[in-house]
Enzyme design. Structure first.
Site, PDB file in Angstrom:
ATOM      1  N   HIS A  54       0.843  -1.194   0.000  1.00 10.39           N
ATOM      2  CA  HIS A  54       0.000   0.000   0.000  1.00 10.39           C
ATOM      3  C   HIS A  54       0.877   1.241   0.000  1.00 10.39           C
ATOM      4  CE1 HIS A  54       0.768  -0.522   4.300  1.00 10.39           C
ATOM      5  NE2 HIS A  54       0.267   0.676   4.563  1.00 10.39           N
ATOM      6  N   HIS A  56       1.480   3.947   1.920  1.00  6.30           N
ATOM      7  CA  HIS A  56       2.045   4.723   3.030  1.00  6.30           C
ATOM      8  C   HIS A  56       3.569   4.830   2.907  1.00  6.30           C
ATOM      9  CE1 HIS A  56      -1.718   4.108   5.748  1.00  6.30           C
ATOM     10  NE2 HIS A  56      -1.821   5.183   4.989  1.00  6.30           N
ATOM     11  N   ASP A  58       5.956   4.691   4.936  1.00  3.39           N
ATOM     12  CA  ASP A  58       6.799   3.702   5.616  1.00  3.39           C
ATOM     13  C   ASP A  58       6.745   2.344   4.911  1.00  3.39           C
ATOM     14  OD1 ASP A  58       4.095   3.493   6.565  1.00  3.39           O
ATOM     15  OD2 ASP A  58       4.782   2.267   8.243  1.00  3.39           O
ATOM     16  N   HIS A  59       6.205   2.338   3.684  1.00  3.92           N
ATOM     17  CA  HIS A  59       6.171   1.117   2.868  1.00  3.92           C
ATOM     18  C   HIS A  59       6.729   1.347   1.463  1.00  3.92           C
ATOM     19  CE1 HIS A  59       3.665  -1.139   5.814  1.00  3.92           C
ATOM     20  NE2 HIS A  59       3.468   0.101   6.210  1.00  3.92           N
ATOM     21  N   HIS A 113      -7.388  -0.922   5.754  1.00  2.00           N
ATOM     22  CA  HIS A 113      -6.355  -0.009   6.277  1.00  2.00           C
ATOM     23  C   HIS A 113      -6.252   1.183   5.320  1.00  2.00           C
ATOM     24  CE1 HIS A 113      -2.654   1.353   8.153  1.00  2.00           C
ATOM     25  NE2 HIS A 113      -1.982   1.201   7.029  1.00  2.00           N
ATOM     26  N   ASP A 137       0.041  -3.829   6.320  1.00  2.00           N
ATOM     27  CA  ASP A 137      -0.557  -3.343   7.566  1.00  2.00           C
ATOM     28  C   ASP A 137      -1.996  -3.830   7.721  1.00  2.00           C
ATOM     29  OD1 ASP A 137       1.794  -2.000   8.012  1.00  2.00           O
ATOM     30  OD2 ASP A 137       0.976   0.004   7.720  1.00  2.00           O
ATOM     31  N   HIS A 175       5.080  -4.529  10.704  1.00  6.48           N
ATOM     32  CA  HIS A 175       5.483  -3.808  11.932  1.00  6.48           C
ATOM     33  C   HIS A 175       5.638  -4.776  13.106  1.00  6.48           C
ATOM     34  CE1 HIS A 175       4.810   0.401  10.580  1.00  6.48           C
ATOM     35  NE2 HIS A 175       3.899  -0.148   9.792  1.00  6.48           N
TER      36      HIS A 175
HETATM   37 FE    FE Z   1       2.901   0.874   8.093  1.00  9.59          FE
HETATM   38 ZN    ZN Z   2       0.139   1.656   6.556  1.00  7.31          ZN
END
Ligand code: FE
Ligand code: ZN
Length: 261
Positions: A54, A56, A58-59, A113, A137, A175
């Site tokens: 996805h 985000h 942090d991905h 999410h 996530d 995570h």
């Molecule tokens: Fe994340």
């Molecule tokens: Zn995420």
């Protein structure tokens, strides 16, 4: 296929898939490029694919820099994430297949999410292989992702699809949230013995900074309330009975309580 877990940022995991026969690699959700480049150098492997779950940061944060170093790498992500994934070349839909080395992954469209979230499931083919689920996530060990762009009904549908995979499937979530997730889980199902045992084990592991990812899907089915929203114990704890819609309401209540936990 070897899977290397690379811890980055405060609690993210990036996964590097390595095919020794061809010395090629693929990366799942590179939050950052640098630790991935170091690992690739260590292996002497060429990056051929980026699999994003996805949009985000942090991905996908490492996509551009990795592409700069490996311009031939192909960037895969969900079709609904079009325009939000740096360098995306392939738009994936439910039921699509992608290949890496001698393995093939099935794509699941799992909004909740975010509205474009997908998962990659590498089914086992040879006897010594396990199923590998990269679910970003959506499912966490002992928990699930927040509903930023989706509804409880969507998440029930999405997790419901993943829940049908074999118990032996390894769950590679993005995570290390397991300890805080289980602290919440035991408040939902205090008399679940498997859950209590897992909570004790995870507390000990985290004290020694041992990673709790990957998890196993069978363990999640027995101990993760977000895969158990429709179990009688969880339904009762969430104040739901057997009326139409109660299962989704049970999930919604669970997620709401966790948001405030
Ligand atoms: Fe994340
Ligand atoms: Zn995420």
């Amino acid at each position: 296929m070897q899977i290397h877990r690379i811890p980055v940022l405060s609690d993210n995991y990036v996964f590097l898939l390595h095919d020794a026969a061809t010395n090629t690699a693929a990366v799942v959700d590179p939050a950052l490029a640098k630790p991935v480049l170091s690992k690739l150098e260590e292996l002497g492997a060429e990056l051929v694919a980026i699999f994003n779950t996805h949009h985000h940061s942090d991905h996908v944060g490492g996509n551009r820099r990795l592409l700069k170093q490996f311009p031939k790498a192909v960037v895969y992500a969900g079709a609904e994430d079009r325009g939000r994934i740096p360098g995306q070349q392939v738009e994936l839909h439910e039921g699509d297949h992608v290949t890496f080395g001698d393995r093939t992954a099935q794509v699941f469209f799992i909004p909740g999410h975010t509205r474009g979230h997908i998962a990659y499931y590498f089914a086992p083919v040879a006897e010594d292989e396990t199923g590998e689920l990269f679910c970003g996530d959506t499912i966490f060990a002992g928990g699930c992702g927040r509903l930023f762009e989706g509804t409880p009904a969507q998440m029930v549908d999405s997790i419901g699809k993943l829940r049908q995979l074999p118990d032996s499937t390894r769950v590679w979530c993005a995570h290390e949230y397991t300890l805080s997730n289980l602290k919440f889980a035991v408040t939902v199902e205090p008399s679940n013995a498997d859950l209590q045992q897992r909570f004790t084990q995870v507390q000990a592991a985290r004290q020694k900074a041992i990673a709790t990812v990957p998890s196993l899907l069978g363990l999640e089915k027995r101990t993760n309330p977000f895969l158990r929203w429709d179990q009688p114990e969880v339904m009762t704890a969430m104040g739901q009975g057997g009326e139409a819609g109660d299962e989704v309401r049970s999930f919604g209540k669970l997620r709401g309580k966790k948001d405030l936990f």
